[in-house]
Design a protein around this motif. Sequence first.
Motif, PDB file in Angstrom:
ATOM      1  N   GLU B  16      16.427  41.508  40.991  1.00  0.00           N
ATOM      2  CA  GLU B  16      15.811  42.833  41.134  1.00  0.00           C
ATOM      3  C   GLU B  16      15.100  43.239  39.842  1.00  0.00           C
ATOM      4  OE1 GLU B  16      14.875  44.847  43.218  1.00  0.00           O
ATOM      5  OE2 GLU B  16      14.595  46.721  42.136  1.00  0.00           O
ATOM      6  N   LEU B  17      15.684  42.884  38.699  1.00  0.00           N
ATOM      7  CA  LEU B  17      15.048  43.201  37.416  1.00  0.00           C
ATOM      8  C   LEU B  17      13.669  42.542  37.341  1.00  0.00           C
ATOM      9  CD1 LEU B  17      15.751  44.584  34.610  1.00  0.00           C
ATOM     10  CD2 LEU B  17      16.212  42.260  33.792  1.00  0.00           C
ATOM     11  N   VAL B  18      13.619  41.289  37.730  1.00  0.00           N
ATOM     12  CA  VAL B  18      12.343  40.550  37.694  1.00  0.00           C
ATOM     13  C   VAL B  18      11.378  41.117  38.738  1.00  0.00           C
ATOM     14  CG1 VAL B  18      11.291  38.299  38.195  1.00  0.00           C
ATOM     15  CG2 VAL B  18      13.292  38.445  36.698  1.00  0.00           C
ATOM     16  N   ALA B  19      11.901  41.451  39.898  1.00  0.00           N
ATOM     17  CA  ALA B  19      11.039  42.007  40.959  1.00  0.00           C
ATOM     18  C   ALA B  19      10.379  43.302  40.496  1.00  0.00           C
ATOM     19  CB  ALA B  19      11.857  42.256  42.224  1.00  0.00           C
ATOM     20  N   ARG B  20      11.114  44.117  39.741  1.00  0.00           N
ATOM     21  CA  ARG B  20      10.544  45.370  39.232  1.00  0.00           C
ATOM     22  C   ARG B  20       9.394  45.093  38.255  1.00  0.00           C
ATOM     23  NH1 ARG B  20      15.406  49.799  38.379  1.00  0.00           N
ATOM     24  NH2 ARG B  20      16.192  49.699  40.523  1.00  0.00           N
ATOM     25  N   ALA B  21       9.587  44.077  37.407  1.00  0.00           N
ATOM     26  CA  ALA B  21       8.522  43.735  36.448  1.00  0.00           C
ATOM     27  C   ALA B  21       7.290  43.224  37.190  1.00  0.00           C
ATOM     28  CB  ALA B  21       9.022  42.686  35.466  1.00  0.00           C
ATOM     29  N   LEU B  22       7.503  42.376  38.192  1.00  0.00           N
ATOM     30  CA  LEU B  22       6.377  41.786  38.921  1.00  0.00           C
ATOM     31  C   LEU B  22       5.665  42.818  39.794  1.00  0.00           C
ATOM     32  CD1 LEU B  22       7.981  38.370  39.980  1.00  0.00           C
ATOM     33  CD2 LEU B  22       6.296  38.763  38.169  1.00  0.00           C
ATOM     34  N   ALA B  23       6.361  43.908  40.103  1.00  0.00           N
ATOM     35  CA  ALA B  23       5.754  44.936  40.959  1.00  0.00           C
ATOM     36  C   ALA B  23       4.584  45.630  40.250  1.00  0.00           C
ATOM     37  CB  ALA B  23       6.810  45.964  41.366  1.00  0.00           C
ATOM     38  N   ASP B  24       4.570  45.612  38.928  1.00  0.00           N
ATOM     39  CA  ASP B  24       3.468  46.222  38.173  1.00  0.00           C
ATOM     40  C   ASP B  24       2.720  45.113  37.438  1.00  0.00           C
ATOM     41  OD1 ASP B  24       1.701  47.741  36.750  1.00  0.00           O
ATOM     42  OD2 ASP B  24       3.200  49.089  35.880  1.00  0.00           O
TER      43      ASP B  24
END
Lengths: 364, 151
Positions: B16-24
């Motif tokens: 989830e941490l990585v997904a948040r970074a990739l979302a922007d």
Amino acid sequence: MQMAMGLDLAYLERAARGEFDLGWLRHWDSEWGVRATPSKTGLTMRDIAIGSYGDIPDHAPRRTMAPRGSDVDPDVPDLGYTLNDKADVWADNVLDLYEEAVSRQWSATRDIPWSELPELEPDLEHAMCQLATVLSEVEMVAADFPAKWLWRINHDFVEAKMFLCTQIMDEARHTEVFRKRALANGGGLGRASAVVERFLQLILDADSYDEGSALMHLLGEGIVLSLFRAGEFLSPSAVEKKIFRLCMQDEARHVAYGTMHLRYRLQRDPSLAADYHAYLDKGEEIIAMIFATPEIAEPTAILAAGGVEQAAELGTAAGDIMRHQIIGEYLRRCQHAGLDRRGRLHLPAVLIEGVPGAMVETAA
Amino acid sequence: MTAIDEAFPSDAWFSELVARALADRSALERLGIAELRLGIEITEDGNGPRLFGIVLDGYDIESLGELADSELGAAATVSGPLEAWREMVASIEEHGQADTAHTLNTLSIAGVPFTLRSADSMGYDKFFRYMGTLQALFDGAGSPASPAVVD
């Protein structure tokens, strides 16, 4: 044939009549049919280092600005480059470091939230301004030094020259951001000391690129990287934290070049180790300078302690951490480059005491 | 700011941490390209250390989840006790980003509570070369949840 300044004026008349030469179109010696493929981040320097264009000579055959791999006119003038061997300037990571540098540029105007700087106690503001003064002062030498040597580096090693250009931009930005920090919060510039200037002169006046690069890329910038890490740690607000974090990234890139350049150099000519030891014997006093110059040591102690009152006790502890870090990391970089400085540091015993590998090991 | 619902540490938390970074993506591209295999080691009294892998690859970030040291081949590994990691995450969740006492550099500079280890100086220095990206990644623990989770 009428000629002026090497120009074929008769060609102007022929071209005006539509009589093109087209020699460049019909006959050439450079490689045709090369099609570089972009990788996932775009078309990188590594992507285009293909075919004959990726062949970098160990010794440049000419001293011109002709692009490496081009079909060069035999009448090109000699531009007088003095660094004509690849090993003079090369590092195996230099293509990647160039791409990284271009990609990771930032703006001291846009990317620092200046309006969020909090009011600080006067002693803390003064300490931060003094540290910013020193850093604004020392960072520019890392632009002046490569600029001094760039025009002497053969154009066949253009990727190394391009990386050094990014370093110059990085250092301009560091000078800018610390000057801005000194002036942004009610303080101002502090004191520039003679001892700091003398060490900058040592780098700027180096007799060779080898000497200057060892003193600057490996030693000096390694120390400044540690200072940036310490600065981030000591920062009183998130604004300074971001300044130091962004500078730290740039500085680590320069150190990565310096370490890998020395490694490349020594792998091809191990006999140069004695010269490099001599350069560093002379330059390691820079490390002592960090701890023996009040304008550097005392602001960091005050920032670490949160004020002048507590600085004597807490600041000493912070100084010890920095001392271990600076010397330990420097020794590891030298070792990775193939130059073992363990046990032969030119530093006062009081500075190297307790640092693993720093003291001369004696047989039991 | 929204805390990650998954337990820390876990594969799901790091994903989830990585997904948040990739979302922007635009923010990630602004930070620039990076190349690093980073180990995140969490130690706990009475239990063996747990190792999680993060890969920075150009403009991409990947979570490798929990794995063995030999599987990761990390250039650098940052290690610390579970309570220190949890304190850092709690600070990020509370402030939306790490406060001045809980940035990755601050927690690792003195070797306490975090230590940094690497096979060589190049790997070690990469931790600082990409510090902006790494701090932004972890600060994501205090950012809005990734679209996939919101859905």
